[in-house]
Design a protein around this motif. Structure first.
Motif, PDB file in Angstrom:
ATOM      1  N   ASP A 124       0.842  -1.191   0.000  1.00  0.00           N
ATOM      2  CA  ASP A 124       0.000   0.000   0.000  1.00  0.00           C
ATOM      3  C   ASP A 124       0.880   1.244   0.000  1.00  0.00           C
ATOM      4  N   ALA A 125       0.270   2.371  -0.313  1.00  0.00           N
ATOM      5  CA  ALA A 125       1.009   3.632  -0.441  1.00  0.00           C
ATOM      6  C   ALA A 125       1.681   4.030   0.869  1.00  0.00           C
ATOM      7  N   GLN A 126       1.036   3.783   1.996  1.00  0.00           N
ATOM      8  CA  GLN A 126       1.613   4.159   3.291  1.00  0.00           C
ATOM      9  C   GLN A 126       2.894   3.369   3.584  1.00  0.00           C
ATOM     10  N   SER A 127       2.927   2.094   3.225  1.00  0.00           N
ATOM     11  CA  SER A 127       4.136   1.288   3.430  1.00  0.00           C
ATOM     12  C   SER A 127       5.296   1.829   2.603  1.00  0.00           C
ATOM     13  N   LEU A 128       5.016   2.149   1.347  1.00  0.00           N
ATOM     14  CA  LEU A 128       6.048   2.733   0.497  1.00  0.00           C
ATOM     15  C   LEU A 128       6.500   4.068   1.067  1.00  0.00           C
ATOM     16  N   ALA A 129       5.563   4.882   1.512  1.00  0.00           N
ATOM     17  CA  ALA A 129       5.898   6.187   2.091  1.00  0.00           C
ATOM     18  C   ALA A 129       6.805   6.023   3.311  1.00  0.00           C
ATOM     19  N   SER A 130       6.523   5.053   4.147  1.00  0.00           N
ATOM     20  CA  SER A 130       7.354   4.813   5.337  1.00  0.00           C
ATOM     21  C   SER A 130       8.783   4.462   4.938  1.00  0.00           C
ATOM     22  N   ASP A 131       8.931   3.626   3.908  1.00  0.00           N
ATOM     23  CA  ASP A 131      10.274   3.279   3.434  1.00  0.00           C
ATOM     24  C   ASP A 131      11.006   4.510   2.893  1.00  0.00           C
ATOM     25  N   LEU A 132      10.295   5.326   2.139  1.00  0.00           N
ATOM     26  CA  LEU A 132      10.917   6.537   1.596  1.00  0.00           C
ATOM     27  C   LEU A 132      11.286   7.510   2.701  1.00  0.00           C
ATOM     28  N   GLN A 133      10.414   7.680   3.684  1.00  0.00           N
ATOM     29  CA  GLN A 133      10.719   8.579   4.797  1.00  0.00           C
ATOM     30  C   GLN A 133      11.957   8.102   5.546  1.00  0.00           C
ATOM     31  N   ALA A 134      12.101   6.792   5.718  1.00  0.00           N
ATOM     32  CA  ALA A 134      13.295   6.250   6.384  1.00  0.00           C
ATOM     33  C   ALA A 134      14.553   6.592   5.578  1.00  0.00           C
ATOM     34  N   ALA A 135      14.462   6.488   4.259  1.00  0.00           N
ATOM     35  CA  ALA A 135      15.607   6.831   3.412  1.00  0.00           C
ATOM     36  C   ALA A 135      15.903   8.336   3.487  1.00  0.00           C
ATOM     37  N   PHE A 136      14.866   9.164   3.477  1.00  0.00           N
ATOM     38  CA  PHE A 136      15.075  10.616   3.610  1.00  0.00           C
ATOM     39  C   PHE A 136      15.766  10.929   4.938  1.00  0.00           C
ATOM     40  N   ASP A 137      15.323  10.277   5.995  1.00  0.00           N
ATOM     41  CA  ASP A 137      15.916  10.512   7.319  1.00  0.00           C
ATOM     42  C   ASP A 137      17.369  10.048   7.355  1.00  0.00           C
ATOM     43  N   GLU A 138      17.643   8.917   6.722  1.00  0.00           N
ATOM     44  CA  GLU A 138      19.009   8.377   6.736  1.00  0.00           C
ATOM     45  C   GLU A 138      19.978   9.247   5.946  1.00  0.00           C
ATOM     46  N   PHE A 139      19.544   9.738   4.803  1.00  0.00           N
ATOM     47  CA  PHE A 139      20.472  10.439   3.904  1.00  0.00           C
ATOM     48  C   PHE A 139      20.315  11.957   3.900  1.00  0.00           C
ATOM     49  N   GLY A 140      19.304  12.476   4.604  1.00  0.00           N
ATOM     50  CA  GLY A 140      19.068  13.908   4.639  1.00  0.00           C
ATOM     51  C   GLY A 140      20.072  14.644   5.514  1.00  0.00           C
ATOM     52  N   GLN A 141      20.101  15.961   5.330  1.00  0.00           N
ATOM     53  CA  GLN A 141      21.020  16.815   6.105  1.00  0.00           C
ATOM     54  C   GLN A 141      20.526  16.945   7.518  1.00  0.00           C
TER      55      GLN A 141
END
Length: 141
Positions: A124-141
């Motif tokens: 579902d879209a929320q699961s994908l969003a959670s994965d993307l948010q984790a990547a943003f948090d890991e690689f973001g400034q």
């Protein structure tokens, strides 16, 4: 043969309306990726199928709306429509087989996270969003 521009227009707008820059040519991709040498850049290879409509585009929207960190640049190409731009974008992750839809995250010009079709479909879209948010948090400034 590319899809009709009228068919894909609403699908493109789902991303451009939330701030994505649509890349229509190889030159557009080259310019955009030259600017992507600092910070985070999110690239969506958009597509016409139900997987894109049901999970990919909504998941990206949710991730961008709800995350604590956000990419600096949002770029998109449309597979089977903007053929030259899609091929050039894929050259930036040439060791990964073509997949549509797919989502790539670059940090300082380097590919750091990639979500191929098989990690999008059936979720579902929320699961994908959670994965993307984790990547943003890991690689973001």
């Amino acid at each position: 043969m590319p899809y009709s521009p009228l068919l894909v227009k609403p699908m493109k707008e789902e991303l451009t309306e939330i701030g994505f820059t649509e890349l229509l040519s190889a030159d557009d991709v080259d310019r955009a990726m030259e600017e992507a040498t600092t910070g985070m850049t999110l690239v969506v290879i958009n597509y016409v199928d139900g997987c894109s409509a049901g999970m990919a585009r909504p998941g990206v929207r949710i991730a961008l709306d709800n995350g604590s960190k956000r990419p600096d640049r949002l770029l998109t190409v449309f597979a089977e429509q903007d053929l030259e731009a899609t091929a050039r974008m894929r050259s930036h992750f040439a060791d990964i087989p073509p997949s549509q839809p797919s989502i790539a995250l670059f940090k300082d010009g380097e590919l750091v996270h990639f979500v191929p079709r098989h990690r999008i479909e059936g979720r579902d879209a929320q699961s994908l969003a959670s994965d993307l948010q984790a990547a943003f948090d890991e690689f973001g400034q």
